[in-house]
Design an enzyme around this catalytic site. Structure first.
Site, PDB file in Angstrom:
ATOM      1  N   VAL A 138       0.862  -1.478   0.295  1.00  0.00           N
ATOM      2  CA  VAL A 138       0.087   0.402  -0.185  1.00  0.00           C
ATOM      3  C   VAL A 138       0.932   1.226  -0.078  1.00  0.00           C
ATOM      4  O   VAL A 138       0.383   2.074  -0.662  1.00  0.00           O
ATOM      5  CB  VAL A 138      -0.715   0.155   1.237  1.00  0.00           C
ATOM      6  CG1 VAL A 138      -1.583   1.636   1.005  1.00  0.00           C
ATOM      7  CG2 VAL A 138      -1.785  -0.843   1.181  1.00  0.00           C
ATOM      8  N   LYS A 158      -6.752  -2.314  10.292  1.00  0.00           N
ATOM      9  CA  LYS A 158      -7.670  -2.347  10.476  1.00  0.00           C
ATOM     10  C   LYS A 158      -7.375  -3.279  11.760  1.00  0.00           C
ATOM     11  O   LYS A 158      -8.909  -3.417  12.636  1.00  0.00           O
ATOM     12  CB  LYS A 158      -9.124  -3.448   9.379  1.00  0.00           C
ATOM     13  CG  LYS A 158      -8.276  -4.604   8.406  1.00  0.00           C
ATOM     14  CD  LYS A 158      -8.327  -3.825   7.581  1.00  0.00           C
ATOM     15  CE  LYS A 158      -6.776  -5.585   7.475  1.00  0.00           C
ATOM     16  NZ  LYS A 158      -6.261  -5.212   6.238  1.00  0.00           N
ATOM     17  N   GLY A 211     -10.979  -1.828   0.833  1.00  0.00           N
ATOM     18  CA  GLY A 211     -10.180  -1.166  -0.539  1.00  0.00           C
ATOM     19  C   GLY A 211     -10.146  -0.121  -0.543  1.00  0.00           C
ATOM     20  O   GLY A 211     -10.542   1.565   0.666  1.00  0.00           O
ATOM     21  N   ILE A 232     -12.663   1.036  -1.959  1.00  0.00           N
ATOM     22  CA  ILE A 232     -14.199   1.596  -1.985  1.00  0.00           C
ATOM     23  C   ILE A 232     -14.880   2.823  -0.595  1.00  0.00           C
ATOM     24  O   ILE A 232     -14.759   1.860   0.540  1.00  0.00           O
ATOM     25  CB  ILE A 232     -15.729   0.499  -1.418  1.00  0.00           C
ATOM     26  CG1 ILE A 232     -15.313  -1.187  -2.587  1.00  0.00           C
ATOM     27  CG2 ILE A 232     -17.441   0.422  -1.357  1.00  0.00           C
ATOM     28  CD1 ILE A 232     -15.937  -1.914  -1.895  1.00  0.00           C
ATOM     29  N   LYS A 242     -13.611  -5.987  10.486  1.00  0.00           N
ATOM     30  CA  LYS A 242     -14.012  -4.953   9.442  1.00  0.00           C
ATOM     31  C   LYS A 242     -15.288  -4.589   9.897  1.00  0.00           C
ATOM     32  O   LYS A 242     -15.950  -3.506  10.057  1.00  0.00           O
ATOM     33  CB  LYS A 242     -13.577  -4.930   7.653  1.00  0.00           C
ATOM     34  CG  LYS A 242     -11.890  -4.740   7.349  1.00  0.00           C
ATOM     35  CD  LYS A 242     -12.199  -5.551   6.521  1.00  0.00           C
ATOM     36  CE  LYS A 242     -10.512  -5.867   5.607  1.00  0.00           C
ATOM     37  NZ  LYS A 242      -9.991  -6.323   4.393  1.00  0.00           N
ATOM     38  N   GLY A 289      -5.483  -5.018  -2.965  1.00  0.00           N
ATOM     39  CA  GLY A 289      -4.525  -4.436  -3.984  1.00  0.00           C
ATOM     40  C   GLY A 289      -4.189  -2.977  -3.627  1.00  0.00           C
ATOM     41  O   GLY A 289      -4.147  -2.291  -3.201  1.00  0.00           O
TER      42      GLY A 289
HETATM   43  P1  NDP Z   1       3.641  -4.553   3.103  1.00  0.00           P
HETATM   44  O1  NDP Z   1       3.629  -6.456   4.531  1.00  0.00           O
HETATM   45  O2  NDP Z   1       3.576  -4.765   2.211  1.00  0.00           O
HETATM   46  O3  NDP Z   1       4.170  -3.781   4.452  1.00  0.00           O
HETATM   47  C1  NDP Z   1       4.600  -2.918   5.599  1.00  0.00           C
HETATM   48  C2  NDP Z   1       5.916  -1.914   5.215  1.00  0.00           C
HETATM   49  O4  NDP Z   1       5.587  -1.637   6.446  1.00  0.00           O
HETATM   50  C3  NDP Z   1       6.773  -2.213   4.935  1.00  0.00           C
HETATM   51  O5  NDP Z   1       7.701  -1.445   4.115  1.00  0.00           O
HETATM   52  C4  NDP Z   1       7.143  -2.898   6.584  1.00  0.00           C
HETATM   53  O6  NDP Z   1       9.299  -2.730   5.623  1.00  0.00           O
HETATM   54  C5  NDP Z   1       7.111  -1.739   7.026  1.00  0.00           C
HETATM   55  N1  NDP Z   1       7.288  -1.626   7.986  1.00  0.00           N
HETATM   56  C6  NDP Z   1       7.226  -2.848   9.241  1.00  0.00           C
HETATM   57  N2  NDP Z   1       8.328  -2.700  10.450  1.00  0.00           N
HETATM   58  C7  NDP Z   1       7.443  -1.320  10.164  1.00  0.00           C
HETATM   59  C8  NDP Z   1       8.731  -0.523  11.186  1.00  0.00           C
HETATM   60  N3  NDP Z   1       8.827  -0.785  12.919  1.00  0.00           N
HETATM   61  N4  NDP Z   1       8.870   1.348  11.430  1.00  0.00           N
HETATM   62  C9  NDP Z   1       8.855   1.639   9.022  1.00  0.00           C
HETATM   63  N5  NDP Z   1       8.246   0.261   8.920  1.00  0.00           N
HETATM   64  C10 NDP Z   1       7.995  -0.714   9.280  1.00  0.00           C
HETATM   65  O7  NDP Z   1       1.997  -4.240   4.367  1.00  0.00           O
HETATM   66  P2  NDP Z   1       0.400  -4.258   2.777  1.00  0.00           P
HETATM   67  O8  NDP Z   1       1.550  -2.301   2.554  1.00  0.00           O
HETATM   68  O9  NDP Z   1       0.057  -4.840   2.169  1.00  0.00           O
HETATM   69  O10 NDP Z   1      -0.477  -3.313   4.351  1.00  0.00           O
HETATM   70  C11 NDP Z   1      -0.110  -2.657   5.266  1.00  0.00           C
HETATM   71  C12 NDP Z   1      -1.724  -2.184   5.999  1.00  0.00           C
HETATM   72  O11 NDP Z   1      -2.067  -2.034   5.123  1.00  0.00           O
HETATM   73  C13 NDP Z   1      -2.076  -2.918   6.968  1.00  0.00           C
HETATM   74  O12 NDP Z   1      -1.865  -2.960   7.797  1.00  0.00           O
HETATM   75  C14 NDP Z   1      -3.221  -3.723   5.946  1.00  0.00           C
HETATM   76  O13 NDP Z   1      -3.934  -4.871   6.520  1.00  0.00           O
HETATM   77  C15 NDP Z   1      -3.590  -2.803   5.395  1.00  0.00           C
HETATM   78  N6  NDP Z   1      -4.288  -3.163   4.493  1.00  0.00           N
HETATM   79  C16 NDP Z   1      -3.641  -4.074   3.035  1.00  0.00           C
HETATM   80  C17 NDP Z   1      -4.396  -4.010   2.032  1.00  0.00           C
HETATM   81  C18 NDP Z   1      -3.479  -5.027   1.270  1.00  0.00           C
HETATM   82  O14 NDP Z   1      -4.333  -4.395   0.254  1.00  0.00           O
HETATM   83  N7  NDP Z   1      -2.492  -5.357   0.928  1.00  0.00           N
HETATM   84  C19 NDP Z   1      -5.018  -3.678   1.566  1.00  0.00           C
HETATM   85  C20 NDP Z   1      -6.178  -2.810   3.352  1.00  0.00           C
HETATM   86  C21 NDP Z   1      -5.499  -2.823   4.347  1.00  0.00           C
HETATM   87  P3  NDP Z   1      10.021  -3.140   5.147  1.00  0.00           P
HETATM   88  O15 NDP Z   1       9.548  -3.070   3.947  1.00  0.00           O
HETATM   89  O16 NDP Z   1      11.367  -2.944   5.137  1.00  0.00           O
HETATM   90  O17 NDP Z   1       9.695  -4.422   5.774  1.00  0.00           O
HETATM   91  N1  HSE Z   2      -5.718  -8.553   3.472  1.00  0.00           N
HETATM   92  C1  HSE Z   2      -7.087  -7.934   3.006  1.00  0.00           C
HETATM   93  C2  HSE Z   2      -8.278  -8.880   2.361  1.00  0.00           C
HETATM   94  C3  HSE Z   2      -6.973  -6.245   2.595  1.00  0.00           C
HETATM   95  O1  HSE Z   2      -7.703  -9.830   1.554  1.00  0.00           O
HETATM   96  O2  HSE Z   2      -9.485  -8.022   2.058  1.00  0.00           O
HETATM   97  C4  HSE Z   2      -7.922  -5.624   2.693  1.00  0.00           C
HETATM   98  O3  HSE Z   2      -8.089  -4.818   3.954  1.00  0.00           O
END
Ligand code: NDP
Ligand code: HSE
Length: 438
Positions: free
Chosen positions: A21, A112, A141, A143, A212, A309
């Protein structure tokens, strides 16, 4: 246009977490700065992006000096006003969020799990510190369901919310239904595509959808619900044979999150359910989510879009950042009083009395009289049968699956009947029971 942007004010922003994200958010800010500037009336200037591991390849190109592994470079920089906090899990996400608020930042989050678990603490802290939290991306996401429920529909009493809220589960169920693909293989693909959580357990066991639903129930009904109290089952309980039988009967299995207001009490549930083919929820495919909302003034509404996504989620995060930069969030945040100590408007109730048709699959020994034993138990609990499918025996085990569709009955009666059926000598294992949502 370029000259106009030069004269525009800057709001300095930061991103913590540059994974799926966070990288999408960086791309929108950097590649489409003109778009965000037009809507915000100011430039959202990406000052810092914080990660854990500086040497990891990133899905976006950042200007020199932006990337850091030191969160204090954001916390100690008073010029940064808005932060997109895109770290998953509970800790250190909670501590980072509190430190950001204490240092005077407004925070946008997609997490969440963090809100469902620590909402009261975080929102109280934000209120005390005069800061705001925005969280459109935390449910469904791309929506815009949070904004719609909390502001656009505020003239209504919401009566029900039925939704597909986990993109990973829907992606897996779609592949199981359309291609008969095995669960584990499709889960790995959902992880590769960035839909699943870093640890996908909560995607597939129904917890993510329950978190959620707890957030939506709070917004829509003023109900303070602990997500762990929501009865829940995930798609890890669905066998590919159930997907096949449902298909034969003209249904699809979907992981449904439901909230129904019945006489001032709220019935909540997250579980795989059968929905009729060609109904709007049945046609929601892949990582898409959907929510059917019913309000007493507006009637039924249907929201549909990508629920997981990179770019769909980033779209919601950046819109929240723009709202923060122009000051809109501060107003709604104050008036909504989220997770405050005000009295809950409605209370969640057990689902015992909730009425529906049920899909039952019972594995029984293959000899005469067994079907009669099962149907006798159902009759004893006042459950009438709409149809029975008996499939070919599973030869090696000498057992046969009985697939029963009931007429409408209560959840309590269905549960008690299944418990009694499971105690019958010719029955093997536990009866599979799913709601049928016509
Ligand atoms: P990822 O695992 O892809 O990314 C998490 C990021 O957080 C990484 O870049 C990681 O760093 C960084 N990170 C972790 N710990 C630390 C820290 N202590 N200090 C600084 N940076 C840190 O997760 P997503 O992007 O998929 O998801 C992020 C959030 O969004 C989650 O809460 C998820 O539930 C939510 N979300 C995700 C969706 C999706 O489709 N993926 C959709 C809706 C919500 P590094 O890369 O260096 O390891
Ligand atoms: N892991 C979550 C899903 C990301 O698949 O719906 C969006 O919150």
């Amino acid at each position: 246009m370029a000259r106009l942007f030069k004269r525009m004010q800057k709001t300095k922003v930061a991103i913590i977490g540059l994974g799926t994200v966070g990288s999408g958010v960086a791309r929108l800010l950097l590649d489409h700065g003109d778009r965000t500037a037009r809507h915000a009336g100011r430039i959202l200037w990406l000052e810092k992006a914080v990660v854990r591991n500086l040497s990891k390849a990133r899905d976006c190109e950042l200007p020199a000096g932006v990337l850091t592994d030191d969160v204090d470079q954001v916390i100690n920089n008073p010029e940064i006003q808005v932060v997109a906090h895109l770290v998953g899990g509970l800790e250190p996400a909670r501590t980072i969020m509190l430190r950001l608020l204490e240092s005077g930042k407004d925070v946008v989050t997609a997490n969440k799990a963090l809100l469902a678990e620590h909402g009261p603490e975080l929102f109280d802290a934000a209120r005390e510190l005069g800061r705001s939290i925005a969280f459109e991306a935390s449910v469904a996401g791309g929506i815009p369901i949070i904004a719609n429920i909390s502001t656009c529909l505020s003239a209504n009493q919401i009566e029900s919310l039925h939704g597909i809220l986990n993109g990973t589960s829907n992606f897996i169920l779609t592949k199981m239904h359309d291609e008969g693909a095995p669960f584990q293989e499709v889960l790995a693909e959902a992880q590769r595509l960035g839909y699943a959580e870093a640890d996908p357990t909560m995607d597939v066991d129904g917890s993510d959808a329950a978190q959620k639903l707890a957030i939506l129930a709070h917004l829509a009904f003023g109900a303070r619900v602990d997500w762990k109290d929501i009865p829940r089952a995930g798609i890890d309980t669905v066998d590919v044979c159930d997907v096949r039988y449902a298909k034969e009967m003209g249904y699809r299995i979907k992981l449904l999150a439901t909230a129904d207001l019945v006489d001032d009490t709220l019935e909540l549930d997250v579980s795989p359910a059968l929905v009729r083919v060609r109904s709007p929820l049945a046609e929601v495919s892949g990582p898409f989510n959907a929510i059917r909302v019913e309000g007493d003034a507006v009637g039924p509404l249907f929201f549909h879009g990508q629920g997981a996504g990179q770019m769909p989620t980033a779209s919601a995060v950046v819109a929240d950042m723009i709202d923060m930069a122009v000051g809109r969030t501060a107003i709604t945040f104050r008036t909504l009083e989220l997770w405050s100590n005000r009295k809950a408007r409605v209370t969640p109730a057990p689902n015992d009395a909730a009425r529906a048709k049920f899909y039952l699959r019972v594995i029984v020994e293959d000899h005469p009289g067994v079907l009669a034993q099962v149907t006798t138990v159902l009759g004893k609990h006042g459950i009438s049968i709409a149809s029975v499918l008996q499939r070919e025996p599973i030869e090696a085990q000498g057992v046969v699956p009985l697939v029963i569709m009931t007429h409408e009955t209560s959840e309590g009666d269905a549960a008690r009947a299944c418990e009694e059926i499971d105690g019958l000598p010719p029955v093997r294992g536990e009866t599979v029971r799913m709601w049928v949502r016509d």
